[in-house]
Design a protein around this motif. Structure first.
Motif, PDB file in Angstrom:
ATOM      1  N   TRP A 118       6.714   7.978  -3.283  1.00 45.48           N
ATOM      2  CA  TRP A 118       6.991   9.152  -4.118  1.00 45.48           C
ATOM      3  C   TRP A 118       5.877   9.349  -5.138  1.00 45.48           C
ATOM      4  CZ3 TRP A 118       8.998   9.472  -9.353  1.00 45.48           C
ATOM      5  CH2 TRP A 118       9.515  10.730  -9.690  1.00 45.48           C
ATOM      6  N   LEU A 119       5.425   8.273  -5.767  1.00 42.94           N
ATOM      7  CA  LEU A 119       4.363   8.349  -6.765  1.00 42.94           C
ATOM      8  C   LEU A 119       3.034   8.779  -6.127  1.00 42.94           C
ATOM      9  CD1 LEU A 119       3.644   7.929  -9.743  1.00 42.94           C
ATOM     10  CD2 LEU A 119       3.227   5.521  -9.225  1.00 42.94           C
ATOM     11  N   TYR A 120       2.715   8.238  -4.963  1.00 50.00           N
ATOM     12  CA  TYR A 120       1.501   8.655  -4.252  1.00 50.00           C
ATOM     13  C   TYR A 120       1.580  10.148  -3.901  1.00 50.00           C
ATOM     14  CZ  TYR A 120      -0.820   4.155  -3.536  1.00 50.00           C
ATOM     15  OH  TYR A 120      -1.505   2.984  -3.719  1.00 50.00           O
ATOM     16  N   ARG A 121       2.728  10.587  -3.435  1.00 50.37           N
ATOM     17  CA  ARG A 121       2.894  11.994  -3.050  1.00 50.37           C
ATOM     18  C   ARG A 121       2.649  12.902  -4.255  1.00 50.37           C
ATOM     19  NH1 ARG A 121       8.217  12.167  -1.052  1.00 50.37           N
ATOM     20  NH2 ARG A 121       7.349  11.156   0.775  1.00 50.37           N
ATOM     21  N   ILE A 122       3.194  12.554  -5.386  1.00 49.40           N
ATOM     22  CA  ILE A 122       2.988  13.337  -6.611  1.00 49.40           C
ATOM     23  C   ILE A 122       1.509  13.367  -6.959  1.00 49.40           C
ATOM     24  CG2 ILE A 122       3.372  13.350  -9.113  1.00 49.40           C
ATOM     25  CD1 ILE A 122       6.223  12.291  -8.509  1.00 49.40           C
ATOM     26  N   THR A 123       0.848  12.231  -6.867  1.00 52.91           N
ATOM     27  CA  THR A 123      -0.577  12.150  -7.210  1.00 52.91           C
ATOM     28  C   THR A 123      -1.421  12.977  -6.253  1.00 52.91           C
ATOM     29  OG1 THR A 123      -0.187   9.923  -8.081  1.00 52.91           O
ATOM     30  CG2 THR A 123      -2.480  10.580  -7.745  1.00 52.91           C
ATOM     31  N   VAL A 124      -1.139  12.897  -4.952  1.00 51.33           N
ATOM     32  CA  VAL A 124      -1.869  13.707  -3.972  1.00 51.33           C
ATOM     33  C   VAL A 124      -1.692  15.187  -4.293  1.00 51.33           C
ATOM     34  CG1 VAL A 124      -1.875  14.472  -1.548  1.00 51.33           C
ATOM     35  CG2 VAL A 124      -1.927  12.035  -2.090  1.00 51.33           C
ATOM     36  N   ASN A 125      -0.464  15.597  -4.585  1.00 52.92           N
ATOM     37  CA  ASN A 125      -0.217  17.007  -4.901  1.00 52.92           C
ATOM     38  C   ASN A 125      -0.971  17.448  -6.153  1.00 52.92           C
ATOM     39  OD1 ASN A 125       1.411  17.312  -2.671  1.00 52.92           O
ATOM     40  ND2 ASN A 125       3.305  16.963  -3.793  1.00 52.92           N
ATOM     41  N   ALA A 147      -5.933  13.277   4.323  1.00 52.07           N
ATOM     42  CA  ALA A 147      -5.868  12.373   5.473  1.00 52.07           C
ATOM     43  C   ALA A 147      -7.082  11.452   5.506  1.00 52.07           C
ATOM     44  CB  ALA A 147      -5.776  13.172   6.774  1.00 52.07           C
ATOM     45  N   PHE A 148      -8.270  12.004   5.285  1.00 57.44           N
ATOM     46  CA  PHE A 148      -9.505  11.216   5.321  1.00 57.44           C
ATOM     47  C   PHE A 148      -9.490  10.141   4.242  1.00 57.44           C
ATOM     48  CE2 PHE A 148     -13.945  10.225   4.566  1.00 57.44           C
ATOM     49  CZ  PHE A 148     -14.472  10.176   5.845  1.00 57.44           C
ATOM     50  N   VAL A 149      -9.139  10.523   3.025  1.00 54.73           N
ATOM     51  CA  VAL A 149      -9.135   9.574   1.902  1.00 54.73           C
ATOM     52  C   VAL A 149      -8.085   8.493   2.116  1.00 54.73           C
ATOM     53  CG1 VAL A 149      -8.565   9.337  -0.553  1.00 54.73           C
ATOM     54  CG2 VAL A 149     -10.148  11.128   0.193  1.00 54.73           C
ATOM     55  N   ALA A 190       1.182   9.984   6.681  1.00 54.15           N
ATOM     56  CA  ALA A 190       2.098  11.071   7.044  1.00 54.15           C
ATOM     57  C   ALA A 190       3.276  11.133   6.072  1.00 54.15           C
ATOM     58  CB  ALA A 190       2.596  10.883   8.471  1.00 54.15           C
ATOM     59  N   GLN A 191       3.770   9.973   5.675  1.00 52.31           N
ATOM     60  CA  GLN A 191       4.899   9.947   4.752  1.00 52.31           C
ATOM     61  C   GLN A 191       4.491  10.521   3.394  1.00 52.31           C
ATOM     62  OE1 GLN A 191       6.666   6.087   4.234  1.00 52.31           O
ATOM     63  NE2 GLN A 191       8.534   6.935   3.377  1.00 52.31           N
ATOM     64  N   VAL A 192       3.329  10.134   2.893  1.00 54.52           N
ATOM     65  CA  VAL A 192       2.862  10.634   1.605  1.00 54.52           C
ATOM     66  C   VAL A 192       2.526  12.118   1.683  1.00 54.52           C
ATOM     67  CG1 VAL A 192       0.964  10.498  -0.067  1.00 54.52           C
ATOM     68  CG2 VAL A 192       2.086   8.418   0.704  1.00 54.52           C
ATOM     69  N   MET A 193       1.928  12.537   2.794  1.00 52.31           N
ATOM     70  CA  MET A 193       1.513  13.930   2.944  1.00 52.31           C
ATOM     71  C   MET A 193       2.670  14.838   3.372  1.00 52.31           C
ATOM     72  SD  MET A 193      -2.207  13.298   4.724  1.00 52.31           S
ATOM     73  CE  MET A 193      -2.500  15.047   5.013  1.00 52.31           C
ATOM     74  N   GLU A 194       3.809  14.229   3.660  1.00 49.54           N
ATOM     75  CA  GLU A 194       5.004  14.951   4.089  1.00 49.54           C
ATOM     76  C   GLU A 194       4.747  15.794   5.335  1.00 49.54           C
ATOM     77  OE1 GLU A 194       5.952  16.797   0.218  1.00 49.54           O
ATOM     78  OE2 GLU A 194       7.766  15.560   0.278  1.00 49.54           O
ATOM     79  N   CYS A 195       4.177  15.154   6.347  1.00 48.60           N
ATOM     80  CA  CYS A 195       3.925  15.815   7.616  1.00 48.60           C
ATOM     81  C   CYS A 195       4.069  14.769   8.723  1.00 48.60           C
ATOM     82  CB  CYS A 195       2.544  16.473   7.637  1.00 48.60           C
ATOM     83  SG  CYS A 195       1.153  15.329   7.472  1.00 48.60           S
ATOM     84  N   SER A 196       3.906  15.207   9.956  1.00 42.77           N
ATOM     85  CA  SER A 196       4.045  14.277  11.075  1.00 42.77           C
ATOM     86  C   SER A 196       2.774  13.439  11.254  1.00 42.77           C
ATOM     87  CB  SER A 196       4.316  15.062  12.362  1.00 42.77           C
ATOM     88  OG  SER A 196       3.156  15.787  12.734  1.00 42.77           O
ATOM     89  N   ARG A 218       0.793  -1.208   0.000  1.00 38.76           N
ATOM     90  CA  ARG A 218       0.000   0.000   0.000  1.00 38.76           C
ATOM     91  C   ARG A 218       0.821   1.251   0.000  1.00 38.76           C
ATOM     92  NH1 ARG A 218      -5.285  -0.694   3.168  1.00 38.76           N
ATOM     93  NH2 ARG A 218      -5.900  -2.217   1.768  1.00 38.76           N
ATOM     94  N   GLY A 219       1.726   1.452  -0.816  1.00 38.56           N
ATOM     95  CA  GLY A 219       2.384   2.736  -0.856  1.00 38.56           C
ATOM     96  C   GLY A 219       3.706   2.775  -0.123  1.00 38.56           C
ATOM     97  N   CYS A 220       3.895   2.011   0.933  1.00 39.01           N
ATOM     98  CA  CYS A 220       5.138   2.079   1.689  1.00 39.01           C
ATOM     99  C   CYS A 220       5.781   0.702   1.721  1.00 39.01           C
ATOM    100  CB  CYS A 220       4.863   2.562   3.107  1.00 39.01           C
ATOM    101  SG  CYS A 220       4.204   4.220   3.162  1.00 39.01           S
ATOM    102  N   ARG A 221       6.824   0.550   0.952  1.00 43.26           N
ATOM    103  CA  ARG A 221       7.566  -0.696   0.996  1.00 43.26           C
ATOM    104  C   ARG A 221       9.029  -0.380   0.741  1.00 43.26           C
ATOM    105  NH1 ARG A 221       8.642  -3.066  -4.115  1.00 43.26           N
ATOM    106  NH2 ARG A 221       7.643  -1.936  -5.787  1.00 43.26           N
TER     107      ARG A 221
END
Length: 189
Positions: free
Chosen positions: A77-84, A142-144, A157-163, A1-4
């Motif tokens: 990284w790919l999830y972060r780009i997509t969220v942005n 966060a909700f999604v 938090a990792q994808v959203m680049e926050c704590s 799921r995004g973190c491996r």
């Protein structure tokens, strides 16, 4: 799921994709097609728009692959780009579109042969969509990620680049807003 953890084959694919190997990039992205598209749909609320956001994100990832530092997994990284990209899309849509949403009464009038339960379900989904639209970008992310995608708080938090604490705060505010919006409709059931 995004973190491996990135393995050697992923590193090799990244290296090859950086040199212009389209097949290697496709192999990197392929395992995440459906989950990322589903997340984009939850972020923007429409599958057609989600497909546009996803395509923009893939293009940005392909173009930006040279800048990927490999200090996180490729999927994160790919999830972060997509969220942005989804957040930017929502911001553009909010500024430029003329809001013209059909009222619930119109939906009821047009579907007179539906059962009351179907109508209530559609009304509730409509209200949930409205509630999600009212959330800030961070609250919606966060909700999604946590409720619709089933991610753990640390992954979000990792994808959203926050704590993790920030994600918990966004989730608390998002749940509170959604609960307040849906309360009158849930009491009817």
């Amino acid at each position: 799921r995004g973190c491996r953890i990135m393995d050697e084959s992923e590193r090799e694919l990244i290296h090859r994709a950086r040199t212009g190997d389209g097949w290697a990039f496709e192999q990197l992205v392929c395992p995440y097609d459906r989950p990322i598209l589903a997340m984009a749909r939850d972020m923007v609320g429409d599958m057609t728009d989600a497909q546009d956001v996803y395509q923009e994100a893939l293009l940005a990832a392909y173009r930006g692959l040279g800048g990927f530092r490999m200090d996180s997994s490729f999927s994160t990284w790919l999830y972060r780009i997509t969220v942005n990209h989804a957040l930017r899309f929502r911001h553009r849509r909010q500024r430029h579109r003329d809001v013209e949403q059909a009222s619930i009464e119109d939906a009821v009038d047009q579907s007179s042969d539906s059962t009351d339960r179907d109508l209530l379900s559609r009304e509730l989904q409509y209200q949930l969509d409205l509630a999600l639209e009212s959330l800030s970008g961070q609250e919606r992310s966060a909700f999604v990620l946590c409720h619709r995608q089933g991610w753990r708080i640390d992954q979000a938090a990792q994808v959203m680049e926050c704590s993790s604490g920030a994600v918990k705060s966004y989730l608390f505010r998002a749940r509170d807003k959604v609960k307040k919006t849906l309360a009158p409709y849930l009491e009817r059931e």
